[in-house]
Design a protein around this motif. Structure first.
Motif, PDB file in Angstrom:
ATOM      1  N   LYS A   1       0.181  -1.404  -0.102  1.00  0.00           N
ATOM      2  CA  LYS A   1       0.413   0.280   0.088  1.00  0.00           C
ATOM      3  C   LYS A   1       0.660   1.792   0.101  1.00  0.00           C
ATOM      4  CE  LYS A   1      -3.379  -2.762   2.998  1.00  0.00           C
ATOM      5  NZ  LYS A   1      -4.283  -3.117   3.667  1.00  0.00           N
ATOM      6  N   LEU A   2       1.720   1.620   0.718  1.00  0.00           N
ATOM      7  CA  LEU A   2       2.562   2.395   0.456  1.00  0.00           C
ATOM      8  C   LEU A   2       3.655   2.538  -0.243  1.00  0.00           C
ATOM      9  CD1 LEU A   2       3.791   2.111   4.824  1.00  0.00           C
ATOM     10  CD2 LEU A   2       2.738   4.110   3.748  1.00  0.00           C
ATOM     11  N   GLU A   3       3.657   1.507  -0.953  1.00  0.00           N
ATOM     12  CA  GLU A   3       4.750   1.596  -2.221  1.00  0.00           C
ATOM     13  C   GLU A   3       3.592   1.803  -3.341  1.00  0.00           C
ATOM     14  OE1 GLU A   3       6.809  -2.101  -2.461  1.00  0.00           O
ATOM     15  OE2 GLU A   3       8.416  -1.218  -1.479  1.00  0.00           O
ATOM     16  N   ALA A   4       2.635   3.037  -2.850  1.00  0.00           N
ATOM     17  CA  ALA A   4       0.945   2.619  -4.467  1.00  0.00           C
ATOM     18  C   ALA A   4       2.131   4.805  -4.344  1.00  0.00           C
ATOM     19  CB  ALA A   4       0.364   2.462  -4.208  1.00  0.00           C
ATOM     20  N   ILE A   5       2.646   5.081  -2.985  1.00  0.00           N
ATOM     21  CA  ILE A   5       2.661   6.050  -2.859  1.00  0.00           C
ATOM     22  C   ILE A   5       4.366   6.736  -3.540  1.00  0.00           C
ATOM     23  CG2 ILE A   5       3.332   8.163  -1.746  1.00  0.00           C
ATOM     24  CD1 ILE A   5       1.769   6.587   0.476  1.00  0.00           C
ATOM     25  N   PRO A   6       4.413   7.415  -5.185  1.00  0.00           N
ATOM     26  CA  PRO A   6       5.331   7.786  -5.702  1.00  0.00           C
ATOM     27  C   PRO A   6       6.880   7.819  -5.109  1.00  0.00           C
ATOM     28  CG  PRO A   6       3.618   8.561  -7.011  1.00  0.00           C
ATOM     29  CD  PRO A   6       3.252   7.923  -5.095  1.00  0.00           C
ATOM     30  N   GLY A   7       7.662   7.059  -4.616  1.00  0.00           N
ATOM     31  CA  GLY A   7       9.492   7.902  -4.524  1.00  0.00           C
ATOM     32  C   GLY A   7       9.175   6.815  -3.406  1.00  0.00           C
ATOM     33  N   VAL A   8       8.144   6.444  -2.432  1.00  0.00           N
ATOM     34  CA  VAL A   8       8.516   5.725  -1.455  1.00  0.00           C
ATOM     35  C   VAL A   8       8.887   4.384  -1.170  1.00  0.00           C
ATOM     36  CG1 VAL A   8       7.479   4.282   0.552  1.00  0.00           C
ATOM     37  CG2 VAL A   8       6.156   6.788  -0.030  1.00  0.00           C
ATOM     38  N   SER A   9      10.552   4.509  -0.972  1.00  0.00           N
ATOM     39  CA  SER A   9      10.761   2.821  -0.223  1.00  0.00           C
ATOM     40  C   SER A   9      10.952   2.654   0.790  1.00  0.00           C
ATOM     41  CB  SER A   9      12.249   3.409  -0.432  1.00  0.00           C
ATOM     42  OG  SER A   9      13.230   2.168  -0.489  1.00  0.00           O
ATOM     43  N   THR A  10       9.944   1.045   1.106  1.00  0.00           N
ATOM     44  CA  THR A  10      10.104   0.358   2.103  1.00  0.00           C
ATOM     45  C   THR A  10      10.732  -0.116   2.687  1.00  0.00           C
ATOM     46  OG1 THR A  10       9.278  -1.494   1.343  1.00  0.00           O
ATOM     47  CG2 THR A  10       7.367   0.913   1.683  1.00  0.00           C
ATOM     48  N   GLN A  11      12.178  -0.229   1.938  1.00  0.00           N
ATOM     49  CA  GLN A  11      13.410  -1.464   2.150  1.00  0.00           C
ATOM     50  C   GLN A  11      14.708  -0.780   2.578  1.00  0.00           C
ATOM     51  OE1 GLN A  11      10.778  -4.306   2.846  1.00  0.00           O
ATOM     52  NE2 GLN A  11      12.883  -4.858   3.057  1.00  0.00           N
ATOM     53  N   ILE A  12      14.405  -0.141   4.054  1.00  0.00           N
ATOM     54  CA  ILE A  12      15.399   1.006   4.324  1.00  0.00           C
ATOM     55  C   ILE A  12      16.811  -0.067   5.206  1.00  0.00           C
ATOM     56  CG2 ILE A  12      14.045   2.570   3.900  1.00  0.00           C
ATOM     57  CD1 ILE A  12      13.325   3.037   6.956  1.00  0.00           C
ATOM     58  N   GLY A  13      18.280   0.727   5.562  1.00  0.00           N
ATOM     59  CA  GLY A  13      18.850  -0.139   6.414  1.00  0.00           C
ATOM     60  C   GLY A  13      18.511   0.478   7.251  1.00  0.00           C
ATOM     61  N   GLN A  14      19.151  -0.398   8.902  1.00  0.00           N
ATOM     62  CA  GLN A  14      18.328   0.093   9.597  1.00  0.00           C
ATOM     63  C   GLN A  14      19.854   1.464  10.474  1.00  0.00           C
ATOM     64  OE1 GLN A  14      20.179  -3.332  12.604  1.00  0.00           O
ATOM     65  NE2 GLN A  14      19.043  -5.379  11.750  1.00  0.00           N
TER      66      GLN A  14
ATOM     67  N   VAL B   1      15.483   7.594  10.712  1.00  0.00           N
ATOM     68  CA  VAL B   1      14.059   8.154  10.185  1.00  0.00           C
ATOM     69  C   VAL B   1      12.626   8.139  11.709  1.00  0.00           C
ATOM     70  CG1 VAL B   1      11.610   7.659   9.243  1.00  0.00           C
ATOM     71  CG2 VAL B   1      13.910   7.090   8.256  1.00  0.00           C
ATOM     72  N   LEU B   2      13.001   7.022  12.599  1.00  0.00           N
ATOM     73  CA  LEU B   2      12.662   7.272  13.544  1.00  0.00           C
ATOM     74  C   LEU B   2      12.863   8.541  15.029  1.00  0.00           C
ATOM     75  CD1 LEU B   2      10.421   5.547  14.542  1.00  0.00           C
ATOM     76  CD2 LEU B   2      12.378   4.258  16.508  1.00  0.00           C
ATOM     77  N   ARG B   3      13.777   8.809  14.464  1.00  0.00           N
ATOM     78  CA  ARG B   3      14.471   9.921  14.987  1.00  0.00           C
ATOM     79  C   ARG B   3      13.849  11.294  14.572  1.00  0.00           C
ATOM     80  NH1 ARG B   3      19.589   7.930  15.608  1.00  0.00           N
ATOM     81  NH2 ARG B   3      19.746   8.725  14.708  1.00  0.00           N
ATOM     82  N   ASP B   4      14.121  11.497  13.667  1.00  0.00           N
ATOM     83  CA  ASP B   4      13.148  12.530  12.986  1.00  0.00           C
ATOM     84  C   ASP B   4      11.406  12.833  12.674  1.00  0.00           C
ATOM     85  OD1 ASP B   4      15.608  13.211  12.550  1.00  0.00           O
ATOM     86  OD2 ASP B   4      15.246  12.627  10.740  1.00  0.00           O
ATOM     87  N   THR B   5      10.731  11.347  13.206  1.00  0.00           N
ATOM     88  CA  THR B   5       9.137  11.669  12.209  1.00  0.00           C
ATOM     89  C   THR B   5       8.958  11.051  13.521  1.00  0.00           C
ATOM     90  OG1 THR B   5       9.591   9.368  11.131  1.00  0.00           O
ATOM     91  CG2 THR B   5       9.681  10.974   9.776  1.00  0.00           C
TER      92      THR B   5
ATOM     93  N   ALA C   1       7.888  11.448   3.397  1.00  0.00           N
ATOM     94  CA  ALA C   1       8.723  12.036   2.906  1.00  0.00           C
ATOM     95  C   ALA C   1      10.347  11.364   3.402  1.00  0.00           C
ATOM     96  CB  ALA C   1       8.733  14.037   3.123  1.00  0.00           C
ATOM     97  N   ALA C   2      10.324  11.158   4.179  1.00  0.00           N
ATOM     98  CA  ALA C   2      11.412  10.801   5.234  1.00  0.00           C
ATOM     99  C   ALA C   2      12.208   9.655   4.525  1.00  0.00           C
ATOM    100  CB  ALA C   2      11.535  10.459   6.624  1.00  0.00           C
ATOM    101  N   VAL C   3      11.217   8.410   3.603  1.00  0.00           N
ATOM    102  CA  VAL C   3      11.140   7.110   3.298  1.00  0.00           C
ATOM    103  C   VAL C   3      10.995   7.880   1.533  1.00  0.00           C
ATOM    104  CG1 VAL C   3      10.440   5.330   5.000  1.00  0.00           C
ATOM    105  CG2 VAL C   3       9.203   6.488   3.661  1.00  0.00           C
ATOM    106  N   GLY C   4      10.865   8.485   0.802  1.00  0.00           N
ATOM    107  CA  GLY C   4      11.430   8.828  -0.431  1.00  0.00           C
ATOM    108  C   GLY C   4      10.226  10.114  -1.349  1.00  0.00           C
ATOM    109  N   GLY C   5       8.955   9.720  -0.527  1.00  0.00           N
ATOM    110  CA  GLY C   5       7.957  10.115  -1.169  1.00  0.00           C
ATOM    111  C   GLY C   5       7.929  11.678  -1.052  1.00  0.00           C
ATOM    112  N   PRO C   6       6.139  11.845  -2.335  1.00  0.00           N
ATOM    113  CA  PRO C   6       6.318  13.631  -2.416  1.00  0.00           C
ATOM    114  C   PRO C   6       6.151  14.646  -0.626  1.00  0.00           C
ATOM    115  CG  PRO C   6       4.793  12.991  -3.498  1.00  0.00           C
ATOM    116  CD  PRO C   6       5.476  11.396  -2.258  1.00  0.00           C
ATOM    117  N   VAL C   7       7.171  15.934  -0.823  1.00  0.00           N
ATOM    118  CA  VAL C   7       7.084  16.367   0.031  1.00  0.00           C
ATOM    119  C   VAL C   7       5.588  16.790   0.143  1.00  0.00           C
ATOM    120  CG1 VAL C   7       8.156  18.921   0.847  1.00  0.00           C
ATOM    121  CG2 VAL C   7       9.897  16.443   0.108  1.00  0.00           C
ATOM    122  N   GLN C   8       5.434  16.454  -0.871  1.00  0.00           N
ATOM    123  CA  GLN C   8       3.563  18.106  -0.969  1.00  0.00           C
ATOM    124  C   GLN C   8       2.615  16.516  -0.783  1.00  0.00           C
ATOM    125  OE1 GLN C   8       2.868  20.732  -0.103  1.00  0.00           O
ATOM    126  NE2 GLN C   8       5.796  21.372  -0.368  1.00  0.00           N
ATOM    127  N   PHE C   9       2.711  15.663  -0.319  1.00  0.00           N
ATOM    128  CA  PHE C   9       1.576  14.491  -0.767  1.00  0.00           C
ATOM    129  C   PHE C   9       0.168  14.692   0.105  1.00  0.00           C
ATOM    130  CE2 PHE C   9      -0.299   9.880   0.133  1.00  0.00           C
ATOM    131  CZ  PHE C   9      -0.289   9.796  -0.908  1.00  0.00           C
TER     132      PHE C   9
END
Length: 435
Positions: free
Chosen positions: A122-135, A141-145, A313-321
């Motif tokens: 579902k999340l990857e239906a949003i352009p640019g979103v990457s759900t596979q990120i390193g630790q 991302v957790l600290r920021d958001t 936005a933190a995982v690559g999605g559009p800033v104005q989503f």
């Protein structure tokens, strides 16, 4: 120790020691246990069971077969898991709402399984979103958001990944002990301070009855608490899709409508229930009612929407989503209504069949290598108890081609029962099982 002696012990209906289960889990992870031995182990557990202590020992051993994460944050780390259903996009509302409450939510999620949709898809239906990120990136991302919904790395519970593949081809998927260890080994590897389990019951769930869901919920909560994680479960209704849409982009659209409109929906009701339980268990609220009210208010007033935008936005999605979500989400080539063949009341859904209809449209995977079409699915699905006249729309099909849309229309009509008389609509929440 060796695999044969552990399997022989299980065959004699003796429960292996915690040390033996730890050894076996490590063997699954590093390959020193063969596929044949893994299959024999799964069948022996399926036939004889492990009991409460053995189940907890296996869960901890599988958790410890890979990385166990730790966090450097200034609030409680909490998580939620759903056993799977249709139209279930609660995580997308709940994670940002919990983050707004001062919690940190590292949610390791999965992809579609069988007839059920996957949060990552579902999340990857949003352009640019990457759900596979390193630790390291996950930590940032957790600290920021405050929240991150991502896929497991290869280092999270590798014993489960190996055993699950074997269970799938040895008719041992249904084992309560193995289901429990599989779910919790991954969840506990994230080291949450509190965990809530959304255990679904109904035609769209893996557990078709409340009784079966209760057995699973008790096994999960007992095991997780024995492993040191404060855990509660909520048994929720899946006799109808939770959202009126099934399919990846279509479910994201429903989430955005809820987050940006302030309207109350079943998605908000379930989010408030699960979130309220978590806030109490994490010490962020004193009562369940206070927690429910807090989560619902955060969703209604737009704060969860703003947080969700930052998460994407933190995982690559559009800033104005959040401001322009309808423009960013993909649309299907063919969009057509499904008309009621007769008048009456929506009396029942075959939720599993509806989910498989979405898979047939290309919105899910029939084999692991299938590529998902994020735009296809079903929207505008009426809810149980709704009155409909003959010829009025009961749903809308979104398809890549007209012939596929026609087949999906037939699948939807076969999955919906229309009655002459009103029906009793079940409550969304059946019961709570607390620590």
């Amino acid at each position: 120790m060796d695999a044969r002696s552990i399997i022989a012990k299980l065959r004699r209906e003796e429960v292996p020691s915690s040390e033996e289960l730890y050894w076996f889990a490590q063997g699954l992870a590093d390959g020193s246990v063969s596929d044949a031995q893994a299959g024999a182990f799964a069948m022996a557990v399926c036939m004889g069971g492990l009991g409460s202590k053995g189940r907890a020992d296996l869960t901890i051993a599988m958790r410890d077969s890979g990385d166990v994460l730790s966090w450097d944050v200034d609030g409680p780390v909490i998580d939620k898991h759903s056993t799977g259903g249709v139209g279930d996009c609660v995580s997308l509302l709940l994670a940002p709402a919990l983050a707004e409450c001062g919690a940190y939510v590292p949610m390791i999620s999965g992809r579609g399984l069988g007839h059920t949709g996957g949060t990552l898809d579902k999340l990857e239906a949003i352009p640019g979103v990457s759900t596979q990120i390193g630790q390291d990136r996950l930590q940032q991302v957790l600290r920021d958001t405050g929240a991150a919904i991502v896929g497991a790395t290869g280092q999270i519970a590798p014993a489960d990944r190996r055993l699950y593949a074997v269970r799938d081809v040895t008719a041992t998927v249904e084992s309560l002990d193995l289901i429990t260890a599989s779910i919790l080994s991954k969840k506990l590897a994230v080291s949450p301070d509190a965990l809530v389990l959304d255990v679904k019951a109904g035609s769209g769930a893996f557990m078709k009855t409340v009784e079966a869901a209760r057995d699973l919920a008790k096994a999960l909560t007992e095991t997780a608490n024995a492993a040191g994680c404060r855990t509660s479960a909520v048994i929720t209704d899946m006799s109808q899709p939770l959202a009126p849409a099934l399919g990846n982009a279509l479910e994201v659209a429903e989430v955005m409508k809820v987050l940006t409109s302030g309207n109350i929906s079943p998605l908000v009701e379930i989010s408030a229930e699960l979130g309220g339980v978590l806030l109490v268990d994490a010490g962020l609220c004193d009562t369940l009612e206070e927690g429910r009210t807090r989560i619902a208010k955060i969703i209604r007033d737009g704060k969860a929407a703003e947080r969700f935008g930052r998460m994407m936005a933190a995982v690559g999605g559009p800033v104005q989503f959040v401001d322009n979500w309808a423009r960013f989400l993909p649309e299907a080539n063919v969009i057509q209504e499904v008309s009621a063949p007769c008048g009456g009341y929506i009396a029942a859904f075959d939720g599993e069949a509806l989910g498989l209809t979405v898979v047939s449209l290309g919105g899910g995977r029939q084999v692991e290598s299938d590529i998902i079409d994020p735009a296809v699915g079903i929207s505008g699905l009426l809810r149980l108890g709704c009155r409909v006249a003959k010829g009025e729309p009961i749903a809308v099909v979104h398809a890549a081609r007209e012939d596929v849309a026609r087949r999906a229309e037939a699948g939807i009509l076969a999955s919906v029962t229309i009655s002459d008389t009103p029906v009793e609509v079940p409550d969304l929440v059946h019961e709570r099982i607390t620590a």
